[in-house]
Design an enzyme around this catalytic site. Structure first.
Site, PDB file in Angstrom:
ATOM      1  CB  SER A   1      -0.936  -0.027   1.152  1.00 39.51           C
ATOM      2  OG  SER A   1      -1.991  -0.775   0.945  1.00 39.51           O
TER       3      SER A   1
ATOM      4  CE  LYS B   1      -4.077   1.421  -1.011  1.00 37.19           C
ATOM      5  NZ  LYS B   1      -4.379   0.640   0.143  1.00 37.19           N
TER       6      LYS B   1
ATOM      7  CB  SER C   1      -4.722   1.842   3.690  1.00 38.15           C
ATOM      8  OG  SER C   1      -3.602   1.620   2.973  1.00 38.15           O
TER       9      SER C   1
END
Length: 235
Positions: A30, A33, A86
């Site tokens: 993640s 991102k 997230s």
């Protein structure tokens, strides 16, 4: 250290203070991102724009901010859902809104990576769910963090402990979302707050292990650290 790869850099001078396999290509999870947010902020600086969620942006596998088809919320709210909660669904929604479709947005992400000199990086999605063709290195994450932290909006979001998501047409009550970064928030690991921490982002998948891009400022000195492939959660 136990991380598979890591780096610690002086944020002002760019001097490397510590490195371990820092240019090794690894799954990014993640932390992806961060690039999604950076490209979104640069392509759509008006974060008050209202986004209407399409059905294909909902129900995305992995972590979620639980968007609903037809829901209306600002781009700013989506960025908080992306970077604090997230949300994989937020990543897809942001891409679809900013570029019209996810594939175009992913191409923008790779273009930005090339612009920043991220030579060990390739993105194949906007959220970091595992794909063999989706990878980066600890050093490249540093380059991405350094650029993203130039944006005041980005710094504000990743340095926030929580955010009150305003009510929407499909969520009549405000919701509180909290940072997954244990250096910032005590939501997940009580007692691990670091008062000088200013961000940035966690990530984990079975393939990537636990990953953390972190920043801290003390007495006007800023440091950025990255660890990848940890067997247990950093913090």
């Amino acid at each position: 250290i136990s991380a598979a790869s890591a780096i610690l850099i002086d944020g002002e001078s760019g001097r490397v203070l510590y490195a371990q396999n820092a240019e090794e290509e690894r799954p990014i999870a993640s932390i992806t991102k961060l690039m999604t947010a950076l490209v979104a902020v640069e392509s759509h600086p008006d974060l008050s724009e209202v986004v209407t969620i399409r059905p294909e942006w909902t129900g995305v596998e992995g972590s979620s901010m639980y968007l609903k088809a037809g829901e209306e919320l600002t781009l700013e709210a989506l960025l908080y859902g992306l970077l604090l909660a997230s949300g994989n669904d937020a990543a897809v929604a942001i891409a679809g809104f900013c570029a019209g479709d996810v594939d175009t947005f992913v191409a923008w992400m790779n273009d930005k990576a090339a612009e920043l000199g991220m030579e060990d990086t390739h993105f194949s999605n906007t959220h970091g769910y595992h794909d063999d063709d989706h990878y980066t290195s600890a050093y490249d994450i540093y380059l991405m963090c350094r650029e993203a932290m130039k944006h005041e909006t980005f710094r504000t979001i990743v340095g926030s402990k929580n955010y009150t998501m305003p009510a929407t047409n499909l969520h009549p009550e405000p919701r509180i979302i909290r940072s997954t970064n244990a250096l910032i928030s005590n939501f997940r690991v009580a007692g691990y707050i670091y008062e000088y921490a200013t961000g940035i982002k966690t990530g984990s998948t079975p393939e990537a292990g636990y990953c953390l891009a972190a920043s801290a400022t003390r007495e006007n000195r800023n440091l950025i650290s990255v660890v990848m492939g940890c067997e247990r959660e950093p913090g």
